[in-house]
Scaffold this active site. Sequence first.
Site, PDB file in Angstrom:
ATOM      1  N   GLU A 112      -5.942 -11.099  -1.225  1.00  0.00           N
ATOM      2  CA  GLU A 112      -6.710 -10.927   0.019  1.00  0.00           C
ATOM      3  C   GLU A 112      -8.210 -10.941  -0.255  1.00  0.00           C
ATOM      4  O   GLU A 112      -8.981 -10.175   0.331  1.00  0.00           O
ATOM      5  CB  GLU A 112      -6.311  -9.615   0.715  1.00  0.00           C
ATOM      6  CG  GLU A 112      -4.826  -9.512   1.022  1.00  0.00           C
ATOM      7  CD  GLU A 112      -4.448  -8.224   1.752  1.00  0.00           C
ATOM      8  OE1 GLU A 112      -5.345  -7.602   2.365  1.00  0.00           O
ATOM      9  OE2 GLU A 112      -3.258  -7.855   1.715  1.00  0.00           O
ATOM     10  N   GLU A 134       0.808  -1.220   0.000  1.00  0.00           N
ATOM     11  CA  GLU A 134       0.000   0.000   0.000  1.00  0.00           C
ATOM     12  C   GLU A 134       0.845   1.275   0.000  1.00  0.00           C
ATOM     13  O   GLU A 134       0.627   2.192   0.792  1.00  0.00           O
ATOM     14  CB  GLU A 134      -0.968  -0.021   1.185  1.00  0.00           C
ATOM     15  CG  GLU A 134      -1.905  -1.225   1.153  1.00  0.00           C
ATOM     16  CD  GLU A 134      -2.774  -1.354   2.395  1.00  0.00           C
ATOM     17  OE1 GLU A 134      -2.710  -0.452   3.266  1.00  0.00           O
ATOM     18  OE2 GLU A 134      -3.508  -2.340   2.497  1.00  0.00           O
TER      19      GLU A 134
END
Length: 372
Positions: free
Chosen positions: A277, A161
């Site tokens: 995920e 991220e």
Amino acid sequence: MTLPNRRRFLKASLQGLAVASLGQWSAPRAGETFTPLRDLAASKGIAFGFAVDPSRIRADVAYRDVVAKQANLLVPENALKWAEVHPDPDRYEFGPVDDLVAFARDHGQRTRGHTLCWHRAMPDWLGQVGRDRAEAVLTAHIRTVVGRYRGRIMSWDVVNEAIEPNDGQGGGLRDSFWYRMLGPRYLDIAYATAHDADPQAVLCYNDYGLEADSPWSERKRGAVLDMLRGLRRRNVPVQAIGLQSHLRLGEAQRIGPGLTRFIHAARDMGLAVYVTELDVDDSAFDGRGDRDGAVADTYKRYLDLVLGTGAVSAVLTWGVWDPDTPHRIGATPQGAFAQRPLVFGREGALKPASWVVAHCLERALRVRTFGT
């Protein structure tokens, strides 16, 4: 883009548009038995797996059995995040990860590592590190963690991220702790150090919000691709892109050719593509119709598109089965709770999403190169 690549891209884009228009989830066929997802995935050159809690592997027989039967790729959900694995400056906690790696070895499974460099899940002591020591602390952590599992953890989410265009930094980089300490070069440092610690491991960049065809996601996808191209030009050893794929109920209707373009752009750079995920936030379900069917349809639309590219070589869900009580997940807004977000029901029970994922893996295009 060369003519063969353009033709391949157009074909995949049209296929993506076609599958995005399909109807609801497909029920099991009469007399159909449920084939373990790891077997269906492996037949197409794809890995299938879960984010797992090592403590439940030890304590919960049903949990352990589902993980062993259905997955050929595992990632520790939290045990390799800084706050868990490196809670004090001079102390590491490797026991849970050691147990998981041993379990995977005993069951013919591979293991991923998550994550070496992130702006969250940081121990308090790390916030006291100044610019003069930041590089040494980061490299020591990566050398120690990756080096311990050299040859045993096959791929790593090295940086997680790093892109947040709304922060206003150059290149769309997130205004994170590591960015403030080291500037953009923290990316180069992290990947180079991980590669030195285990030259055979596949090093991945992992991020969220890349899935939907929306202005915000398109902006983020562009920033991620620009960052990855820059890393590759500098010979930084990044080898894969991870799509977190925290979906919201019904969101797959907004996923289409933009994501297909992104996946092919990553592959054209020589990157492997993983779904890392996956789950479906069902907190917005309005009570009309069938919750499990709506969740399954979201899985179907999304997986048919990404697996139809022939470029996705791993699919992991963020958890093994649905929670005992509603809980917040990656895509769930504050104050909202998901109830049935995963592929399996509690205790591993089959549900519509289980059958959908099985059928999507059956339909998937075979991946020519398989790396995890």
